[in-house]
Motif scaffolding. Structure first.
Motif: not given
Ligand SMILES: Nc1nc2c(ncn2[C@@H]2O[C@H](COP(=O)(O)OP(=O)(O)OP(=O)(O)O)[C@@H](O)[C@H]2O)c(=O)[nH]1
Length: 505
Positions: A106-109, A202-210
């Motif tokens: 499961f993922v969510g952005l 969630r993450h501080k930066q979207e790149a880290a999340l991806f």
């Protein structure tokens, strides 16, 4: 009822068209404008609405339609088909198989800016998904690989414990890949056939999340990746769904909070436009407020035409196999007793939120069952059952209305701690239901277990006698019922579904 506002506006516009003395360009134009307005209010993309307008005009070319054509029916069908086209993203290329171990990630952005982070509902939705399959005989398990959000593991643990689903996570380990791997390995050893991995939303930066998502994906090699999104973002869902579609190969979408937001229509159509298959929708906080997203039944309910197959599916889930033949026998002899009413109330309460069930029954549109009334209806059914708990077997099993004397009613009221007037209301409700179900008298009962024979006997005439007149009127009389039963298709064993027999879903 999901998208009640949108559905109500469109069905009222169709009703006005049906009531017009003649169908000309003006009437058709007004109908299309009203539908377009309703869709735009639901945040459906302008271009999608414009395409729908021109498609309907092309299909319903009044000049070409020879006299005698049922223009109303053709227009209604065109609107139904265009709504289905708008919401149909196709079927996912993967569905779990019982007994064969599979991993679903499961993922969510929620995006990087903490200020506009929405709670997509992903953690809750993981458990709803597991619970849905658990009820159908799967052996699910939950792995919490969300090490970013404080309290994520506690929340998943709490949800899983409530739903009696095994879970895995860690308060000490901060590496989500390690936790995901350990959890998947462990549950494969325990022969779980549906292993669900919840990742950080969630993450501080979207790149880290991806990057984190990619690493968990590489490590666990999921059979299916589900993208959870909150319907309140409306048509903005397009970009997120598009990004998701491009980043994973085996994907599907779940749209949550469809109960609470007027922009849900926009979200659904936006996701559909990316051809990312929507498999479920969230319709409330409760574990059971979670529905399979099938386009045709969804649009049919949206327009207040009900969804028999979904309703039969629900019945099939809750009417115990051993109850059916005896129940059928009694109904065929016209014996609808208070005990039968009690048992069906028990089954109804097991089906989940009353509104969800009623919105599947033709004629029980959202106006008849507005959101607030669901809780009230549920409470009333429970009160009725409390009163029936104070009845003797003779009273419960008798079909003789004269048995219910005033002194018996007073005894029941005292026993249940309810006023006499409520006992009388309950008995009136029983008489109304007995009248409806009494019309099933004379049904040929198939031999034990062979329900498909019953559905062959249960033709339109029988169904029209069973449905209350106002409901029959709402679905368009015998003609409407005929087309509704055709929508079910021969593979849908309607009555078999009602009593848990054959038919496929
Ligand atoms: N009304 C409604 N509330 C929902 C639905 N799905 C989830 N919620 C609620 O939304 C809130 C947030 O859900 P969570 O599962 O905690 O979402 P989240 O964990 O923040 O999402 P992630 O951070 O991505 O894991 C909770 O109160 C849920 O009960 C839904 O379909 N309808």
């Amino acid at each position: 009822m999901v998208l009640a506002e949108l559905g109500g506006s469109i069905s009222r516009a169709l009703q006005r068209m049906n009531n017009a003395p003649t169908i000309d360009e003006k009437v058709l134009g007004e109908l299309i404008n009203e539908i377009a307005r309703a869709l735009l209010q639901a945040d459906v993309d302008f271009k999608v609405v414009a395409d729908m307008r021109s498609n309907i005009k092309k299909i319903v070319n009044l000049d070409d339609l020879a006299a005698g054509h049922n223009k109303r029916k053709i227009i209604q069908q065109a609107v139904f088909n265009e709504l289905c086209k708008m919401l149909d993203a196709g079927k996912p290329s993967y569905t779990p198989k019982k007994g064969k171990p599979s991993v679903t990630m499961f993922v969510g952005l929620q995006g990087s800016c903490i200020c506009w982070v929405q709670c997509s509902g992903k953690t809750t939705t993981c458990t709803k998904y597991a619970h849905y399959y658990q009820k159908k005989g799967w052996k699910p398990a939950l792995v919490c690989a969300d090490t970013f959000r404080a309290g994520a593991f506690d929340q998943l643990k709490q949800n899983a414990t409530k739903a009696k689903i095994p879970f895995y996570g860690s308060y000490m380990e901060s590496d989500p890949v390690k936790i995901a791997l350990e959890g998947v390995e462990r549950f494969k050893e325990e022969n779980c056939d549906l292993i669900i991995v919840d990742t950080s939303g969630r993450h501080k930066q979207e790149a880290a999340l991806f990057e984190e998502m990619r690493q968990v994906y590489e490590a666990t090699k999921p059979d299916l990746v589900i993208f959870v999104m909150d319907s309140s973002i409306g048509q903005a869902a397009f970009n997120q769904a598009q990004a998701f579609k491009q980043s994973v190969s085996v994907g599907a979408v779940i749209v949550t909070k469809m109960d609470g937001h007027a922009k849900g229509g926009g979200a659904l159509s936006a996701v559909a436009a990316t051809k990312s298959p929507i498999i479920f929708i969230g319709t409330g906080e409760h574990m059971d407020e979670f529905e399979v997203f099938d386009v045709k039944p969804f649009v049919s309910r949206l327009l207040g035409m009900g969804d028999w197959s979904g309703f039969m599916d629900k019945i099939q889930d809750v009417v115990p196999m051993d109850q059916q033949p005896e129940l059928l026998q009694k109904l065929s002899e016209g014996q609808f007793t208070l005990r039968i009413m009690y048992e069906q109330f028990q089954n109804l309460l097991k089906m989940g939120p009353i509104g969800q069930v009623f919105s599947m029954i033709p004629g029980f549109s959202s106006e008849l069952m507005p959101k607030g009334h669901e809780k009230e209806s549920q409470a009333k059914i429970k009160r009725y059952m409390t009163m029936m708990d104070s009845m003797t077997n003779e009273e419960l099993d008798s079909t003789n209305p004269k048995i219910m004397t005033e002194s018996r009613m007073m005894r029941i009221a005292r026993g249940a701690g309810r006023p006499m007037i409520e006992v009388m209301d309950m008995l009136d409700e029983y008489k109304r239901l007995a009248k409806v179900w009494g019309k099933m008298k004379g049904l040929k009962i198939p031999k034990r277990g062979d329900m498909s024979a019953l559905s062959r006997n249960m033709n339109v005439q029988h169904m029209s006698k069973v449905l209350p007149p106002n409901m029959l009127k709402q679905i368009g009389g015998m003609g409407g019922l005929q087309s509704l039963m055709k929508q079910m298709g021969s593979s849908k064993d309607m009555m078999g579904g009602m009593f848990g027999g054959g038919g496929d879903r």
